[in-house]
Design a protein around this motif. Structure first.
Motif, mmCIF file in Angstrom:
data_model
loop_
_atom_site.group_PDB
_atom_site.id
_atom_site.type_symbol
_atom_site.label_atom_id
_atom_site.label_comp_id
_atom_site.label_asym_id
_atom_site.label_seq_id
_atom_site.Cartn_x
_atom_site.Cartn_y
_atom_site.Cartn_z
ATOM 1 N N GLY A 84 0.792 -1.215 0.000
ATOM 2 C CA GLY A 84 0.000 0.000 0.000
ATOM 3 C C GLY A 84 0.831 1.274 0.000
ATOM 4 N N ILE A 85 2.156 1.142 -0.007
ATOM 5 C CA ILE A 85 3.039 2.312 0.045
ATOM 6 C C ILE A 85 3.525 2.611 -1.375
ATOM 7 N N VAL A 86 3.082 3.728 -1.909
ATOM 8 C CA VAL A 86 3.378 4.098 -3.296
ATOM 9 C C VAL A 86 4.736 4.776 -3.373
ATOM 10 N N GLY A 87 5.612 4.273 -4.252
ATOM 11 C CA GLY A 87 6.902 4.900 -4.500
ATOM 12 C C GLY A 87 6.787 5.888 -5.649
ATOM 13 N N LEU A 88 7.190 7.127 -5.432
ATOM 14 C CA LEU A 88 7.033 8.182 -6.428
ATOM 15 C C LEU A 88 8.386 8.583 -7.013
ATOM 16 N N LYS A 89 8.525 8.386 -8.306
ATOM 17 C CA LYS A 89 9.760 8.738 -8.989
ATOM 18 C C LYS A 89 9.942 10.252 -8.992
ATOM 19 N N GLY A 90 11.142 10.688 -8.693
ATOM 20 C CA GLY A 90 11.438 12.118 -8.708
ATOM 21 C C GLY A 90 11.102 12.840 -7.419
ATOM 22 N N SER A 91 10.555 12.119 -6.434
ATOM 23 C CA SER A 91 10.224 12.727 -5.144
ATOM 24 C C SER A 91 11.171 12.218 -4.065
ATOM 25 N N GLN A 92 11.491 13.066 -3.117
ATOM 26 C CA GLN A 92 12.270 12.640 -1.963
ATOM 27 C C GLN A 92 11.373 11.898 -0.983
ATOM 28 N N ASN A 124 -7.612 5.548 -3.176
ATOM 29 C CA ASN A 124 -8.543 4.765 -3.997
ATOM 30 C C ASN A 124 -7.829 3.645 -4.739
ATOM 31 N N GLU A 125 -6.590 3.914 -5.134
ATOM 32 C CA GLU A 125 -5.801 2.901 -5.850
ATOM 33 C C GLU A 125 -5.466 1.712 -4.946
ATOM 34 N N LYS A 126 -5.306 1.956 -3.652
ATOM 35 C CA LYS A 126 -4.832 0.922 -2.734
ATOM 36 C C LYS A 126 -5.878 0.438 -1.724
ATOM 37 N N LYS A 127 -7.090 0.989 -1.746
ATOM 38 C CA LYS A 127 -8.048 0.713 -0.674
ATOM 39 C C LYS A 127 -8.529 -0.729 -0.615
ATOM 40 N N ASP A 128 -8.355 -1.473 -1.708
ATOM 41 C CA ASP A 128 -8.734 -2.890 -1.665
ATOM 42 C C ASP A 128 -7.909 -3.663 -0.640
ATOM 43 N N LEU A 129 -6.740 -3.134 -0.283
ATOM 44 C CA LEU A 129 -5.911 -3.786 0.730
ATOM 45 C C LEU A 129 -6.562 -3.742 2.112
#
Length: 305
Positions: A84-92, A124-129
């Motif tokens: 459920g933890i989204v990794g964002l490219k270009g973000s610290q 919303n992308e991860k709420k099924d977890l």
């Protein structure tokens, strides 16, 4: 045993300990050492739950960088789910620099990084977890710029309709507890089963100086309002009655994460169906154990309580 969902701020803490005083501008002071930690409200809650034998599921964001990898690896080693933890490219990766005085008090400077991009769309992308979860904890929303109080309200309404027990700990509002923020937060609390605030937070939320007056106000919106009072103990206002317990006297090393650990101790005790006084006492005890530890290599376990 069903897992506990946590939607909120998850970050790295770099904790610098044992300072005699904070440095003044253009000066330098020496510290006893530093420690990198899995942190943020969601991180501290997850570690506390894991140590108590409950399974946490975090929904949050980190950067696609070395620090983000460190955080995910730490959770993986413990067997805590990271999907459920989204990794964002270009973000610290969100990071807090915590300066701890030798008496245990602290000062914090935070960089929000990937939290600037966390919003209702990622939830919303991860709420099924959260499907199998018995409880959903909404936390640290004031530290997530795009995850507003209105968004948190949407999550609370949706998850409550799905039969989940909603816990809420917004943490401190760095923007100064504006009138609109207080109004929207109280509206959110209508859909919360257990509201968890410390003494300072509940007073600022209600614009009251006395926490006992403040808890009566919040109690008009939420059936179960917990107030963390630090060394003075804790209280819960439920069914129109105030239950209180005394705190524990310990040698304080570091108070970081104490409130989050308290919250999850209270959740654990609530699952057990314990009396309100016993819930508060248990939560106080594990928080007291935590703040007296020299490191965070482990969190309080049931055998220690």
């Amino acid at each position: 045993m069903s897992p506990v969902g946590i939607v909120g701020n998850f970050n790295l803490d770099i904790v610098i300990g044992g300072l005699e005083e904070q440095p003044k501008w253009d000066t330098e002071v020496m510290a006893q050492g530093f420690e990198k930690r899995v942190a943020g409200t969601a991180g501290y809650m997850a570690l506390a739950l894991h140590s108590l034998g409950l399974r946490p599921v975090i929904i949050s964001s980190v950067g696609e960088d070395q620090d983000g990898s460190f955080l995910l690896e730490q959770l993986d080693q413990l067997g805590i789910e990271t999907g459920g933890i989204v990794g964002l490219k270009g973000s610290q990766t969100p990071t807090s620099f915590v300066i701890v005085h030798k008496n245990g008090s602290r000062a914090i400077v935070s960089v929000s990084g990937a939290h600037d991009e966390f919003g209702i769309d990622m939830y919303n992308e991860k709420k099924d977890l959260l499907t199998d979860n018995k409880e959903v904890v909404i936390c640290g929303n004031f530290l997530l710029p795009k995850f507003t109080v209105v968004d948190a309200l949407e999550v609370a309404i949706e998850q409550k309709r799905l039969g989940k027990k909603i816990y809420f700990d917004p943490s401190w509002d760095p923007h100064g507890w504006k009138v609109e923020t207080r109004k929207n937060t109280l509206e959110l609390i209508k859909y919360v089963d257990v509201c968890l605030l410390n003494e300072t937070e509940i007073c600022h939320l209600t614009n009251e100086l006395d926490w006992k007056k403040a808890v009566n106000i919040v109690g008009q919106y939420c059936d179960e309002v917990v107030v963390k009072l630090g060394e003075k103990g804790a209280a819960v206002f439920v069914g129109g009655e105030l239950h209180t317990v005394k705190g524990y006297t310990v040698s304080v090393v570091d108070t970081t994460g104490a409130g989050d650990t308290f919250d999850m101790g209270y959740l654990y005790a609530s699952r057990k169906g314990w009396s309100f006084e016993r819930r508060l006492d248990f939560a106080n005890k594990i928080a007291s154990i935590l703040i007296s530890q020299k490191t965070r290599e482990k969190y309080p376990q049931l055998l220690e309580t």
